[in-house]
Design a protein around this motif. Structure first.
Motif, PDB file in Angstrom:
ATOM      1  N   PRO A   1       4.267  15.435 -11.881  1.00  0.00           N
ATOM      2  CA  PRO A   1       3.715  15.997 -10.644  1.00  0.00           C
ATOM      3  C   PRO A   1       2.522  16.900 -10.941  1.00  0.00           C
ATOM      4  CG  PRO A   1       6.091  16.192 -10.667  1.00  0.00           C
ATOM      5  CD  PRO A   1       5.688  15.727 -12.036  1.00  0.00           C
TER       6      PRO A   1
ATOM      7  N   TYR B   1       6.122   9.755  -4.002  1.00  0.00           N
ATOM      8  CA  TYR B   1       5.358   9.975  -5.222  1.00  0.00           C
ATOM      9  C   TYR B   1       4.248   8.937  -5.300  1.00  0.00           C
ATOM     10  CZ  TYR B   1       8.849  13.202  -7.050  1.00  0.00           C
ATOM     11  OH  TYR B   1       9.687  14.281  -7.236  1.00  0.00           O
TER      12      TYR B   1
ATOM     13  N   THR C   1       0.981  12.325  -8.840  1.00  0.00           N
ATOM     14  CA  THR C   1       1.290  12.474 -10.258  1.00  0.00           C
ATOM     15  C   THR C   1       0.082  12.130 -11.128  1.00  0.00           C
ATOM     16  OG1 THR C   1       2.108  10.198 -10.439  1.00  0.00           O
ATOM     17  CG2 THR C   1       3.716  11.896  -9.879  1.00  0.00           C
TER      18      THR C   1
END
Length: 87
Positions: free
Chosen positions: A34, A4, A29
């Motif tokens: 997301p 991420y 993100t």
């Protein structure tokens, strides 16, 4: 493990993406949620091929049937196959 990154982190790491994305996609993100998936071209092609296979109803029916037959032990060994095909 999924990677991420915030949009800012993704921008900073963009030059390294060809190497970083070779093994797994990255989830970008925005505001902690997301927003974008970044993946290598090879992974993208693989995903498209998988979708093509899964959308082929006839093939999927035959595949499921074959899996069920194998689970029931309805198989033949290579020697028998060769004999049946006269190879």
């Amino acid at each position: 493990m999924r990677k991420y990154l915030t949009i800012t982190e993704a921008q900073q790491q963009l030059p390294k993406w060809p190497e970083d994305l070779a093994s797994e996609p990255a989830i970008i993100t925005k505001d902690g949620k997301p927003a974008i998936i970044a993946l290598s071209f090879k992974q993208f092609e693989s995903l498209l091929e998988t979708l093509e296979i899964l959308s082929d109803r006839e093939f999927m029916t035959q595949l499921r049937c074959g899996i069920q037959e194998a689970q029931r032990g309805e198989t033949i060994d290579l020697q028998q196959l060769k004999a049946d095909l006269k190879l």
